[in-house]
Design an enzyme around this catalytic site. Sequence first.
Site, short mmCIF file in Angstrom:
data_model
loop_
_atom_site.label_atom_id
_atom_site.label_comp_id
_atom_site.label_asym_id
_atom_site.label_seq_id
_atom_site.Cartn_x
_atom_site.Cartn_y
_atom_site.Cartn_z
N ARG A 57 0.81 -1.22 0.00
CA ARG A 57 0.00 0.00 0.00
C ARG A 57 0.84 1.27 0.00
O ARG A 57 0.72 2.11 -0.88
CB ARG A 57 -0.85 -0.01 1.27
CG ARG A 57 -2.27 0.45 1.15
CD ARG A 57 -2.97 0.13 2.47
NE ARG A 57 -2.38 -1.09 3.02
CZ ARG A 57 -2.78 -2.30 2.69
NH1 ARG A 57 -3.82 -2.47 1.90
NH2 ARG A 57 -2.18 -3.36 3.17
N THR A 58 1.70 1.39 1.00
CA THR A 58 2.41 2.65 1.17
C THR A 58 3.37 2.91 0.00
O THR A 58 3.45 4.01 -0.53
CB THR A 58 3.19 2.64 2.50
OG1 THR A 58 2.27 2.35 3.56
CG2 THR A 58 3.84 3.98 2.76
N LYS A 85 23.98 -7.25 0.75
CA LYS A 85 25.43 -7.53 0.71
C LYS A 85 26.13 -6.91 1.91
O LYS A 85 27.36 -6.89 1.97
CB LYS A 85 26.05 -6.97 -0.57
CG LYS A 85 25.49 -7.57 -1.85
CD LYS A 85 26.08 -6.85 -3.06
CE LYS A 85 25.29 -7.18 -4.32
NZ LYS A 85 25.50 -6.15 -5.36
N ARG A 107 11.33 3.59 4.47
CA ARG A 107 10.69 2.73 5.46
C ARG A 107 11.76 1.82 6.04
O ARG A 107 12.54 1.22 5.30
CB ARG A 107 9.58 1.89 4.83
CG ARG A 107 9.13 0.77 5.78
CD ARG A 107 7.83 0.14 5.40
NE ARG A 107 6.72 1.05 5.61
CZ ARG A 107 5.44 0.68 5.58
NH1 ARG A 107 5.13 -0.57 5.33
NH2 ARG A 107 4.49 1.56 5.78
N HIS A 135 4.58 6.98 11.60
CA HIS A 135 4.19 6.74 10.21
C HIS A 135 3.36 7.97 9.83
O HIS A 135 2.14 7.92 9.76
CB HIS A 135 3.37 5.45 10.12
CG HIS A 135 3.12 4.98 8.71
ND1 HIS A 135 3.41 5.74 7.60
CD2 HIS A 135 2.62 3.80 8.25
CE1 HIS A 135 3.08 5.05 6.51
NE2 HIS A 135 2.61 3.87 6.88
#
Lengths: 316, 439
Positions: A57-58, A85, A107, A135
């Site tokens: 969604r975001t 890595k 995020r 958020h």
Amino acid sequence: MWTHRHLLGIEDLSADDVDAVLDHADTWFERSRGTERKAALLKGRTIINLFFESSTRTRTSFEAAGKRLGADVVNVSSSGSSVSKGETLLDTAKNLEAMRADALVVRHSSSGAPAFLAGRVSCAIVNAGDGAHEHPTQALLDAFTIRRAKGRLDGLVVAICGDITRSRVARSNAILLGKKGAKVRLTGPRTMLPTAAETLGSSVTVLPRLEAAIEGADVVMMLRIQNERFADGGRGSAVPPMSTTREYARTFGLNAAKLASAKPDAIVMHPGPINRGVELDPYVADGERSVILDQVEAGVAVRMAVLELLLAPRAA
Amino acid sequence: MQDVLVFRRVRAVDPARGLDAEIDVVVEGKLITRAGPRAADDLLGVGVAPDRVRVFEVPGALLLPGLVDLHAHLREPGQEYKEDIASGLAAAAAGGFTDVCAMPNTSPVNDTRAVTELLVHKARAVGGTRLHPIAAITVGQRGDTLTEMADLKEGGAVALSDDGRCVTRSDVMRRALEYASTFDLPIIQHAEDHALTAGAEMHEGAVATRLGLRGWPRVAEDVIVARDVLLAEYVRAKYHVAHVSTMGSVRILREAKSRGISVTAEVTPHHLLLTDQKLIGYDTACKVNPPLRETEDLVALREALADGTIDCIATDHAPHSPLEKDCELSEASPGMIGLELCLPLMLGLVEKGTLPMARVIDALTRAPARVVGLGAPTIAEGAPANLVLVDPNRAWKVEAERLRTKSKNTPFMGQTMKGMVLATIAGGAIAFDVEAKGR
């Protein structure tokens, strides 16, 4: 007057800043409902979605928002990048900055990760969810949705129900709603209520029972039970904060019978993805009081507003 | 060659003797040969050649017994990019410490006589401030199998600790206390119930709630201290609590001491000075273990230090490089450097009237020496010359280039300290001299 270079959390915003985002979002919301959704405001700008946690969604919402403003949007996720890595977060961000990114939408599972980057790179940082911290765009899109449904935020009673301890959505919403004069009730089993939860906003009360929290509420916001966070990435408590999903659904899940104690015109919200039958009964999720898909629609408009305020040449 | 050191008109503070007076102190060879009012006045008249004499005369200077640190991480062997024995001892000397106890969580862990002896030999080669190894309680600090404690003691270990890890199993702790006491070694516990702190990033409280960080609750320390005190009482063994951080631990220790249990404790300067509010902004320099707590803990710790419930001040000097600190908070290693900041920070609390001078100096000298069975440093004729000369009025700024430790992880960076170590004398030799070149 919007003066922020980054959007790290609702905590940094004033009530006027929140209004500015919501007002700008109104325009983009209407425009997105038309057939010509695309603007050229951010033409030539590069926005990089840097997602270290899975998101549908975001990430999609930010991508659509950036593209509708005319920007080039690049998606980077932690699998399939140098992160796997062993590159540090800072090196990854600096490399993307060197590619002349104008904004990094970040995020990350670590609370404070966007703030850490904001102090070390020159491009704008947009917090798309950091650990259990904030958020902010979710809280803004929730506020937008409430404002459209109720015409205001001031004076409303908003119940936020679920795992408050591990929820960045709850934090950002509690802070935003407090700034805008709404009364916030937090509820969940005590294992999901953090120490001093009442300090999260300016008008927060903590109630131990769902029934008490939603009684007379204008808005009932259900949080997802995040089973994957109970283990805290392998570092956290091995003892889950609940017994069974069955009992959770019975005690802290929302169904039509419990919802009856809220105001007759109360709306039901959920940041998604829903655990149907756990925190939310499917009949309520799909019922007429649910504004869950309205939240998703608002998300694109609100993120357009945020990107505009952060990146567009100052017009307003 | 200057082999006679003269400290003129210094304010000598030695709580061991109840001394706080302006005197002269003379060091010849490894010993203090004179200590008293105007004791150095006739020195040059008794056949000592002037070119053999180094005179320290600074108005207002303090002369203290050499400081003893019970808790430092010198990182050698294994993590020499953070610190090594030479840089760690240089930092210790610059901070006024003549004796430093090195925690065993190196790589490999100091759980064998071979590693203990390596530390002793390397430190002797460096000279100056002396290193006293603290060896592990359990093999690999894994919390199950006891180390060869008799061997470790013969190799030079002065105490045992799994610092960084708590001995959580009650059966292991009981056996460790009994076995260590057989060889008269104290057990130093890192009191943390790991099951209650898994994934913790800071103190569990309102600030952690606001920042969305996983909490390290006070009770995770308290339950271990409470259990250990009962075990130590039962098996009659010497028990020492490292870096006490909570008001609950203080209460338990106070009660234990009132019942005559053989328990001692230490507190760090950062737990006496900083609270969890410092984490706002996610500054990794403030991530320490145990975490910075709240004002009520800070107050309780100060009271406990003042009344002797907490015996010692220890630095928990924990050097880390940018690899461990220039990152998101959840990834950052806990710890801050302390050897060069401890004394100025503590003198600051004395100057404010928060703590009495004599108690602070005792907590930095005699009390820690006693815990690990070192001879208590004292300013007396005939005593070994372990001394530190401090100008309590001289200010200096904490800057990376100025610090002798290899690592620069401290939230005090850029701040002005009041109180500068001018010279440190370890066993009669100048271990640190602020006027020496090469600073």
